[in-house]
Design an enzyme around this catalytic site. Structure first.
Site, short mmCIF file in Angstrom:
data_model
loop_
_atom_site.label_atom_id
_atom_site.label_comp_id
_atom_site.label_asym_id
_atom_site.label_seq_id
_atom_site.Cartn_x
_atom_site.Cartn_y
_atom_site.Cartn_z
N GLU A 64 2.95 -2.06 1.45
CA GLU A 64 2.53 -1.07 1.30
C GLU A 64 0.84 -1.05 0.83
O GLU A 64 0.57 0.13 -0.35
CB GLU A 64 3.05 0.15 0.29
CG GLU A 64 4.67 0.20 0.95
CD GLU A 64 5.22 0.69 -0.56
OE1 GLU A 64 5.06 1.40 -1.12
OE2 GLU A 64 6.19 1.61 0.71
C1 BMA Z 1 9.48 1.22 -1.39
C2 BMA Z 1 9.20 -0.89 -1.83
C3 BMA Z 1 9.34 -0.62 -3.85
C4 BMA Z 1 9.66 0.15 -4.63
C5 BMA Z 1 10.68 1.36 -3.63
C6 BMA Z 1 11.06 2.92 -3.83
O1 BMA Z 1 8.27 1.65 -0.89
O2 BMA Z 1 8.33 -1.08 -1.23
O3 BMA Z 1 8.03 -0.99 -4.05
O4 BMA Z 1 10.46 -0.62 -4.86
O5 BMA Z 1 9.53 2.20 -2.51
O6 BMA Z 1 9.95 3.42 -5.11
#
Ligand code: BMA
Length: 827
Positions: A428
């Protein structure tokens, strides 16, 4: 890995806090939190709000020491190396008062040539750890800007240190910034030759032969000729040859053939045969040996552009594989205590739930060898992120060199595993730059640094060390370039958080058509017995300090409650709330996953967020910290099965979809029944169908207008089953209204216990519809092979309970089993 002389230095360590005089025994591999806990100096950091009392630990400096005598067999050798497989993180290592290592990256091993320093007796090994937080703080206080961080907001040091990001807190985990020797320590010694690394690459593969390339990195005392022997444990390869070695380092490459190879397949597509390839090098009276366990398969990621955008589809041995699975996070905040059994339980649970892929997410660790060995064994494909997540990172040469070293080591360590199918740069970060305001707030240089790291260093390491797999720069990602815009669902892989973070209803999932869904999720609480292990009675309230501490997603508990109010009602007791949260999670993810499978081959993967937990808490996990399966995990076993029957209500029509991941065509019977929830059968449809291999189809569409008048939508449901002569392939059900409007009858079911070879079978027969029946056997450790399932009128369901204590009597178990269904939770 080889027969050179090696001596473990894991035993006999002591530790102390610098500035204090008390010394205590320490565990290696381990970390300071575990050592403090073992010595009774802190309480369990996971209990109630104890985490808050542990924050001082990260600011302290710690010293670990060991006095050792090398084995005679080691001491006599010409070359002696001291090897630390993992140092967390900033540490100076001294041997007999001489500095031998300055460590600053937990993701790579550290070695020192100690021949000239080591003594025959009483060697003093000291490891002085500096606080990972204090090391960075003064440095970043000088900067004009801070690199963005997801959770470490108070200090913001996380991106500057090559250490597991989740140690600094995440939205499913506590802040516990560890220090320590988290992987083994050893001495390695040799006289003439040593094999530093061995790798094997499949050059070509067909049913007659596999052509392999062996690469050895060898250290030699002097230039010489060596004899090389290659064989395998199945007697398929036999090579004897001679190779030339230079003084110092040499690289040897050698191609050879395995005849009649048996191919390795992901789970559901075939077997997982492994070959143990052994190499022996002999020179000057010394033999060095090395081995690798490999599987023979080819892998490709098709990420070509197409009319709909950009595909994202894996194939193994030429067969397109729909990826079914979840995201993996570290199994503990203190990973050195994750036993082989815990790893096996988690990986076998993934396999039991019909998963074939796990994504090792970038905010944790490059996993232990055993993780990948188990994935090889169970046929679970691994999507491997490099350890970068949700933050921007420095781009100076020192940092990039450190990452290059780390990545080279990790790719070399893991590339022989057949389970591994993808290298992914980060989690991300491309998305963060384009969607989270970073672009507006930060200087452009930071984005150039990103380019140097993810489109320079990591891309180059992958190309150089492992050209057999694709390097995908970021997840979610649209293509192979540095991401210039927001994620585009029609291209590459998708993270979709409209449901949950965006508060959208579950059916929103069906409005997006990703090419590969690599993250989506919904939270729930661990089961009541699990909550009891970290909380006391007075904590069992949704907004109590303890429950809020064990919920790290801002507003997480309110969100669960809001969704619960939308779809059901909020139960009166906390225990019932907890179970209801699990049902909600299972239903939500089921709605998404079935859609993502129905739209194959447009979409070729579904990995929900997240498989497991690193501590006991409310989270998106389908298996709690203690290893208990939540309702979602049992649901996954159904919605990830090879065949899926999935009814979908569209206006007043109902499409019955059949999805198959089978590589063969199958003849089956499709049976659809309309029942009154109270039991009576109202209508029935039967079709003989031929299910095409690797397909999704709609063999039957029903019109609700044709349903008999007695079928009141809030009191009737559709049951679907797919059967062959050998039995049931899949079943499913559909409510004709929102769950909130349903009027569930008082359950009327009976249960008959039966002693069978593998445990106790429970035969459950119901007169009417029973939804989400939860079985538990408090105080009797053991597992149910199914749970949180529906009972349908007149259809008997057999569930197996396997107690850990095999001698437990039937009557003992009978008296302990409790049952609660959705109906009981709504009361
Ligand atoms: C996603 C993951 C984590 C996170 C999850 C829940 O995007 O990559 O960074 O724990 O969301 O929010």
């Amino acid at each position: 890995m080889q027969n050179i002389r090696s001596q473990s230095l894991n035993e006999g360590w002591t530790f102390h806090q610098i500035g204090k005089t008390e010394y205590y025994p320490a565990r290696v591999p381990g970390c300071v939190h575990l050592d403090l806990l073992d010595n009774g100096l802190i309480d369990d950091p996971f209990y109630r709000e104890n985490e808050k009392l542990m924050q001082w630990i990260e600011k302290m400096y710690w010293e670990y020491s060991l006095e050792f005598d090398p084995d005679a067999d080691i001491f006599e050798r010409k070359n002696i190396e001291l090897i630390f497989d993992g140092i967390d993180t900033y540490a100076t290592v001294l041997l007999n008062d001489e500095q031998v290592i300055q460590a600053d990256n937990m993701f790579r091993p550290w070695r020192a040539d100690v021949r000239d320093l080591i003594k025959e007796k009483k060697n003093q090994l000291l490891v002085r750890f500096r606080s990972a937080v204090m090391e960075i703080l003064p440095r970043i206080q000088q900067l004009d800007y801070r690199l963005p961080v997801p959770f470490d907001k108070q200090f913001g040091t996380m991106p500057y240190t090559r250490k597991a990001a989740y140690h600094y807190e995440w939205d499913w985990g506590p802040r516990l910034v560890t220090s320590g020797l988290w992987r083994p320590v050893r001495l390695v010694a040799w006289d003439q030759i040593m094999i530093r690394d061995m790798s094997l690459k499949v050059l070509s593969l067909n049913s007659k032969k596999a052509k392999l390339q062996l690469t050895l990195e060898v250290m030699a005392e002097q230039k010489c000729k060596a004899k090389m022997k290659i064989c395998d444990d199945r007697g398929r390869a036999k090579e004897n040859t001679k190779v030339g070695l230079e003084e110092g380092e040499s690289t040897i490459q050698y191609d050879f053939v395995i005849s009649d190879p048996e191919r390795w397949w992901p789970r559901g597509y075939g077997e997982q045969p492994m070959y143990d390839i052994q190499v022996e090098l002999s020179a000057k009276g010394e033999t060095a040996a090395a081995s690798r366990r490999i599987g023979l398969r080819t892998v490709a990621l098709d990420a070509e552009e197409d009319d709909a955008g950009r595909k994202f589809s894996f194939s193994v041995n030429g067969v397109p594989v729909y990826a079914k699975g979840a995201n993996w996070i570290p199994a503990d905040n203190f990973t050195p205590r994750v036993s082989a059994e815990r790893y096996r339980h988690l990986i076998s649970s993934a396999s039991d739930a019909n998963m074939n892929m796990l994504r090792v997410w970038g905010g944790g660790i490059y996993e232990d060898d055993i993780f990948y060995e188990l994935c090889d064994e169970y046929g679970i494909l691994v999507w491997q992120d490099f350890m970068f997540a949700c933050a921007l990172y420095p781009g100076d040469d020192t940092f990039l060199d450190s990452v290059r070293e780390e990545a080279t080591y990790q790719v070399r360590r893991l590339r022989h595993h057949p389970c591994l199918v993808l290298w992914c740069g980060n989690n991300e970060i491309g998305q963060g730059w384009n969607e989270w305001n970073w672009k507006k707030e930060l200087p452009e240089d930071v984005w150039s640094d990103y380019g140097r790291l993810f489109h320079g260093v990591l891309k180059d390491v992958c190309a150089r060390e492992d050209d057999s797999r694709t390097y995908w720069p970021t997840s979610p990602g649209n293509d192979f370039e540095q991401m210039k815009e927001a994620q585009d669902h029609s291209r590459g892989d998708t993270h979709y958080w409209g449901v949950w973070h965006g508060k959208e209803p579950f059916d929103k999932y069906t409005e997006i058509s990703p090419r590969f869904m690599s993250e989506y999720g919904f939270q729930s609480f661990p089961e009541p017995n699990a909550v009891n292990r970290f909380a006391i009675e007075e904590d069992k309230e949704l907004f109590s300090p303890v429950m809020l501490n064990h919920q790290r997603c801002p507003n997480g508990n309110s969100l669960i409650k809001t969704y619960m109010e939308k779809y059901y009602t909020v139960p009166v007791t906390f225990d019932k709330f907890v179970l209801m949260s699990q049902i909600l999670q299972a239903e939500g993810i089921k709605a998404g996953t079935e859609h993502f499978r129905r739209i194959r081959p447009h979409c070729m993967g579904s990995l929900y967020w997240q498989l497991n937990d690193c501590w006991p808490a409310a989270s998106w996990a389908s298996i709690d910290y203690y290893g208990n399966w939540k309702a979602l995990h049992y649901a996954a076993k159904r919605f990830y099965s090879t065949f899926l029957v999935s009814p979908v209500l569209k206006g007043s029509s109902i499409d019955i979809h059949i999805v198959s991941d089978d590589t063969n065509a199958v003849k089956a019977g499709l049976i659809v029944r309309l029942y009154s929830m109270d039991g009576p059968l109202l209508s029935e449809w039967k079709r003989k169908i031929r299910i095409k291999p690797l397909s999704s189809d709609i063999p039957l569409t029903l019109e609700m207008d044709d349903f008999p008048e007695e079928a009141r939508p809030e009191e009737s449901f559709l049951y679907c089953a797919l059967e062959t002569e050998d039995g049931l392939l899949a079943e499913n059900m559909l409510l004709c209204v929102s769950p909130k409007e349903v009027r569930l009858p008082e359950p009327r079911y009976s249960i008959a216990y039966e002693q069978v070879e593998s445990g106790i079978a429970l035969n459950l027969t119901s007169e009417n519809l029973v939804r989400h029946l939860f079985l538990s056997a408090p105080d009797i450790p053991g597992t149910f092979d199914d749970n949180f399932f529906d009972l349908y009128p007149g259809i008997t369901r057999k569930v197996l309970f396997q107690p850990e204590d095999k001698d437990l009597s039937l009557s003992k178990i009978e008296s302990k089993v409790t049952m609660l269904s959705l109906h009981d939770l709504l009361k």
